[in-house]
Enzyme design. Sequence first.
Site, PDB file in Angstrom:
ATOM      1  CG  HIS A  26      -1.780   1.191   1.348  1.00 36.87           C
ATOM      2  ND1 HIS A  26      -3.099   1.209   0.933  1.00 36.87           N
ATOM      3  CD2 HIS A  26      -1.537   2.436   1.836  1.00 36.87           C
ATOM      4  CE1 HIS A  26      -3.613   2.396   1.146  1.00 36.87           C
ATOM      5  NE2 HIS A  26      -2.690   3.166   1.703  1.00 36.87           N
ATOM      6  CD  GLU A  27       1.606   3.552   3.701  1.00 37.26           C
ATOM      7  OE1 GLU A  27       1.859   4.626   3.106  1.00 37.26           O
ATOM      8  OE2 GLU A  27       0.561   3.379   4.348  1.00 37.26           O
TER       9      GLU A  27
ATOM     10  CG  HIS B  68       0.425   6.238  -0.599  1.00 39.14           C
ATOM     11  ND1 HIS B  68      -0.674   6.703  -1.291  1.00 39.14           N
ATOM     12  CD2 HIS B  68      -0.074   5.607   0.491  1.00 39.14           C
ATOM     13  CE1 HIS B  68      -1.784   6.380  -0.651  1.00 39.14           C
ATOM     14  NE2 HIS B  68      -1.444   5.703   0.426  1.00 39.14           N
TER      15      HIS B  68
END
Length: 416
Positions: A21-22, A25
């Site tokens: 997920h990170e 980003h």
Amino acid sequence: MSSLEITLKVILLFFVLVTIHEWGHFYFAKRAGILVREFAIGFGPKLFSFKKGETRFTLRFLPIGGFVRMAGEDPEMIDIQKGQTIAVKLNKSNEVTFLYLDQLNQRSDVIQGEVTNIDMERKLEVELLVGEHEAKYTIHPQAMMVTKGTETQIAPFNRQFGSKTVGQRAMSIVMGPVMNFLLAVVLFCIVVIMAGVPMNTKLDTVVADQPAQQAGLLKGDIVKSVNGTDIGANFNRLTDMIQKSPQKSMNWIVDRGGKEVPLQVTPSSEGKVGIVIGFDKRSATFGEVLTGTWDYVSKTTVGILDGFKKLVFGQVKMDDLGGPVRIVEVTGQFVQNGMTSYIYWAAIFSLYLGLFNLLPFPALDGSRLVFLGIEAVRGKPVDPSRESLVHFVGFALLMLLMVVVTYNDIVRLIKS
């Protein structure tokens, strides 16, 4: 399976889902030219960290998420004011590469002076009063500010989150959940491949002294039809028919060693016969992998969204909610059921994280996208200080909810 193996697989699940997920980003922020100060797994005190390039990668104490800290997304913590005495170090091109804010007398090969003017965002210049003379220096775009033994890279405006287009900022935010969606699709695909395609409904276990055994059913029997209805691989049809026929005789035809055997089976008053159902399987074709994966993704998404709807409309009690302890407990159960079950749960959890983060609740990715949508409509951004306050309040509420559900988890464990 040992407790250590279960624990390691639970940790691995958390680490992979949060990291992917990170990374979404991080990668798209870097592509947009945004300075990423920190890539963190977990919250709270740092347990381990290292720096690579411009970014510090950290593992933190509380395993309840992660974050990517981008320059300019929140107010910068360190600033230099006019009248402040600092020391600067120059490179061979007479550009400032270090700005020292304390312990000035202990710095070597530096120029010390009082700041008369400084711009570290656009002009990248600093003017110092050195003795009785003023001197102007160009600041290197990757210069470091040093205070209390900590180095912090400056963030020129073109490296800040707010300097990028709405589209670039939206991409750097939405790609976190998108990576969870993509991971879920890949994992569901693996589940379909590993599980194969059921061909026949087979009896894996026939419980002693139960209606199935009393009727003559044996382990390994393939159920062909019940009451004239073909069963095939549709075990749900079989279980539904059994549950709807308590104490009613049912005509079963089973394949036993290639021969069809008719039997009369009468379920108990609870609608049970005492069997464990399995399957004869074959490898899934390419088309079946695609359709099976789509079925998993679509049905799981509908189920998760239905759960969110019930939560919003108060159809779920607080005691029904689970936190980190409950997640660990459930994950451990899936781990014990084998690798296919573990991957299946990882896919569900990844899809859940993606959908949850897109909710328009303050501090979540969905809320940040809402603010970007407002900016796109208005033609100018919302006051950053107000947006930061909204996200701070949202984060505090999420942490409070986390404490409550964790308390519920602990109480549930004690009672059980």
